[in-house]
Structure formats: structure tokens, C-alpha cells
Design a protein around this motif. Sequence first.
Motif, short mmCIF file in Angstrom:
data_model
loop_
_atom_site.label_atom_id
_atom_site.label_comp_id
_atom_site.label_asym_id
_atom_site.label_seq_id
_atom_site.Cartn_x
_atom_site.Cartn_y
_atom_site.Cartn_z
N ILE B 39 51.49 40.05 56.46
CA ILE B 39 51.44 38.60 56.51
C ILE B 39 52.84 38.11 56.83
O ILE B 39 53.82 38.67 56.32
CB ILE B 39 50.96 38.04 55.15
CG1 ILE B 39 49.53 38.50 54.86
CG2 ILE B 39 51.05 36.52 55.11
CD1 ILE B 39 49.17 38.55 53.39
N TRP B 49 48.22 35.52 58.33
CA TRP B 49 47.74 36.90 58.19
C TRP B 49 47.80 37.59 59.55
O TRP B 49 47.39 37.03 60.57
CB TRP B 49 46.31 36.89 57.66
CG TRP B 49 45.72 38.25 57.53
CD1 TRP B 49 45.88 39.13 56.49
CD2 TRP B 49 44.86 38.90 58.47
NE1 TRP B 49 45.18 40.29 56.73
CE2 TRP B 49 44.55 40.18 57.95
CE3 TRP B 49 44.34 38.55 59.70
CZ2 TRP B 49 43.74 41.08 58.61
CZ3 TRP B 49 43.52 39.44 60.37
CH2 TRP B 49 43.23 40.70 59.81
N ARG B 52 45.43 44.34 58.88
CA ARG B 52 45.05 45.05 57.67
C ARG B 52 44.61 46.46 58.01
O ARG B 52 44.00 46.69 59.06
CB ARG B 52 43.89 44.34 56.96
CG ARG B 52 43.52 44.94 55.60
CD ARG B 52 42.34 44.22 55.01
NE ARG B 52 41.09 44.95 55.25
CZ ARG B 52 39.90 44.52 54.87
NH1 ARG B 52 39.79 43.35 54.25
NH2 ARG B 52 38.82 45.23 55.09
N TYR B 96 55.79 40.01 55.24
CA TYR B 96 55.39 40.57 53.95
C TYR B 96 54.28 41.61 54.14
O TYR B 96 53.42 41.45 55.01
CB TYR B 96 54.79 39.49 53.06
CG TYR B 96 55.71 38.38 52.61
CD1 TYR B 96 55.73 37.16 53.28
CD2 TYR B 96 56.53 38.53 51.49
CE1 TYR B 96 56.54 36.12 52.85
CE2 TYR B 96 57.34 37.51 51.05
CZ TYR B 96 57.34 36.31 51.74
OH TYR B 96 58.15 35.28 51.30
N SER B 103 38.08 42.79 44.76
CA SER B 103 37.80 41.41 45.11
C SER B 103 39.03 40.52 45.04
O SER B 103 38.93 39.31 45.28
CB SER B 103 36.72 40.86 44.17
OG SER B 103 37.16 40.93 42.84
N GLU B 104 40.18 41.09 44.72
CA GLU B 104 41.39 40.28 44.58
C GLU B 104 42.28 40.47 45.80
O GLU B 104 43.07 41.41 45.85
CB GLU B 104 42.13 40.66 43.30
CG GLU B 104 41.34 40.40 42.04
CD GLU B 104 42.17 40.55 40.77
OE1 GLU B 104 41.60 40.97 39.75
OE2 GLU B 104 43.37 40.26 40.82
N PRO B 105 42.18 39.55 46.75
CA PRO B 105 42.97 39.71 47.97
C PRO B 105 44.44 39.44 47.73
O PRO B 105 44.79 38.51 47.02
CB PRO B 105 42.36 38.66 48.91
CG PRO B 105 41.85 37.61 47.99
CD PRO B 105 41.38 38.33 46.75
N PHE B 106 45.30 40.26 48.31
CA PHE B 106 46.74 40.06 48.26
C PHE B 106 47.19 39.84 46.82
O PHE B 106 47.85 38.84 46.51
CB PHE B 106 47.14 38.89 49.16
CG PHE B 106 46.39 38.86 50.46
CD1 PHE B 106 45.79 37.69 50.91
CD2 PHE B 106 46.25 40.00 51.24
CE1 PHE B 106 45.09 37.66 52.11
CE2 PHE B 106 45.56 39.98 52.44
CZ PHE B 106 44.97 38.81 52.87
N ASP B 107 46.83 40.77 45.95
CA ASP B 107 47.19 40.61 44.54
C ASP B 107 48.61 41.06 44.24
O ASP B 107 49.19 40.63 43.24
CB ASP B 107 46.19 41.34 43.64
CG ASP B 107 46.04 42.82 43.95
OD1 ASP B 107 45.43 43.53 43.13
OD2 ASP B 107 46.53 43.26 45.01
N TRP B 109 52.48 41.64 46.31
CA TRP B 109 53.24 41.41 47.54
C TRP B 109 54.60 42.10 47.45
O TRP B 109 55.17 42.23 46.37
CB TRP B 109 53.48 39.91 47.74
CG TRP B 109 52.26 39.09 47.95
CD1 TRP B 109 51.23 38.88 47.08
CD2 TRP B 109 51.96 38.30 49.11
NE1 TRP B 109 50.30 38.04 47.62
CE2 TRP B 109 50.72 37.66 48.87
CE3 TRP B 109 52.61 38.06 50.32
CZ2 TRP B 109 50.12 36.81 49.80
CZ3 TRP B 109 52.02 37.21 51.25
CH2 TRP B 109 50.79 36.60 50.99
#
Lengths: 110, 119
Positions: B39, B49, B52, B96, B103-107, B109
Motif C-alpha cells: 500500500i 492499495w 497482494r 507500506y 477476516s482482519e485486513p491489514f492488521d 503494518w
Amino acid sequence: QSALTQPASVSGSPGQSITISCTGTSSDVGSYNLVSWYQQHPGKAPKLMIYEVSKRPSGVSNRFSGSKSGNTASLTISGLQAEDEADYYCCSYAGSSLWVFGGGTKLTVL
Amino acid sequence: QVTLRESGPALVKPTQTLTLTCTFSGFSLSTSGMCVSWIRQPPGKALEWLARIDWDDDKYYSTSLKTRLTISKDTSKNQVVLTMTNMDPVDTATYYCARDYDSEPFDYWGQGTLVTVSS
């Protein structure tokens, strides 16, 4: 895959509640309950605050809550504190394993 | 604990190819459901974004940038590499890498790395 629309800025006094909107389309926000919110202080990396529209990761204050109606998601911060002053970004799944962020909202605590 | 760290050149010239490395610890990219994204954020602007890579080596790219991006992984080294070709001054940004799991996107960094494109 166009950016989601957020207000450029919002403000509130300590103790008050504020809401930040995030408007997408029927191809992203409206189609999936996969909206997340990130807090970013100046010079720092973003921090996940809300995922799947309304879920809070472990350690995030319950003063932060999320919701969605149609193509618009919202982040509400209650009991505003000085430390909440930051930029906030929404993000939505847009299908085909693609993600789209919002333009960001600067929160000022008066 | 989970950590990610971006590394790469701070300055690249227009038309050059940028190569960034994300080195992570605290998780394995061979775990089912694990993903790492790149990102970026131009100075004073919003997050964008880019790409991935998944645990099973599936790769996904931003529609607007996919012709210029390549993402790859080295599971044994716990690294994800992003290359971006034909760099332009508008690509000046903090880049980044972030974890995406379950289920937790970009938890989680990394701290980000600022890349300036200038001659």
C-alpha cells in the motif's frame, strides 16, 4: 476501482461524538460487509480500528464503532479524546481480491 | 510478535524500476489464509492499495497499476518483494507492506519507506 468518498475534515469537542462517512458504490461497499477503518497519526503507519463493518480488533476502544447502510459506511467515535485527533481512512473489498481506500478524513479535536 | 519492515532505495530516477522488500516475522506466509499487501501514500495524500500475494502464491494487482507491478515471495526468507517499472515523479510516496489474515485486513503494518522519484 475508484477511491471511496470521505469528507475531508470533521471536528468535535472532547466528550462529544462524531461520525465519518465513507461512500462507495454497489460494486464495493454496497456488495460486501468487508469495510474496515484505519487511524493514522502524523508520521505513523495506519492502525486497524474496525473490520467487517462493525467489528473491533482486540485492544481497540469500544468508543469506536462502525455501521453500514447501502453504499455508505460510517465510523462513529464517542466520548472524543485529544488522542483521537488523526486521519481516518475507510477501505472496502471491491471484488476479485481487490481493495479500495477512501480519500481520508482529518479529525480535529477542538 | 508480528513485525514487518520495508526496505529499498530512498531515491530512484524517472523510468527506472523500483524494487522494495518486505521482511516480516511472527507469522508464516505458508499458513493458509495468510496474505501480504503493498500500500502506498503520496505525501499529504490518501492510501492506495497496490498488490497482494497469498499463501498459495496467488497474486492480485491494482487495476490501474497492474501493467507496472510484480509481487513475489520467498517463504523461506519471510520476504515479499514488489517491483514497479517505469517510475515517475507521481510515484513518490511512502510504501507500506501490511499483513492480511483471516477476516482482519491489514492488521499489521510496517513503518513504511519513503521513495522519491527525481532526476
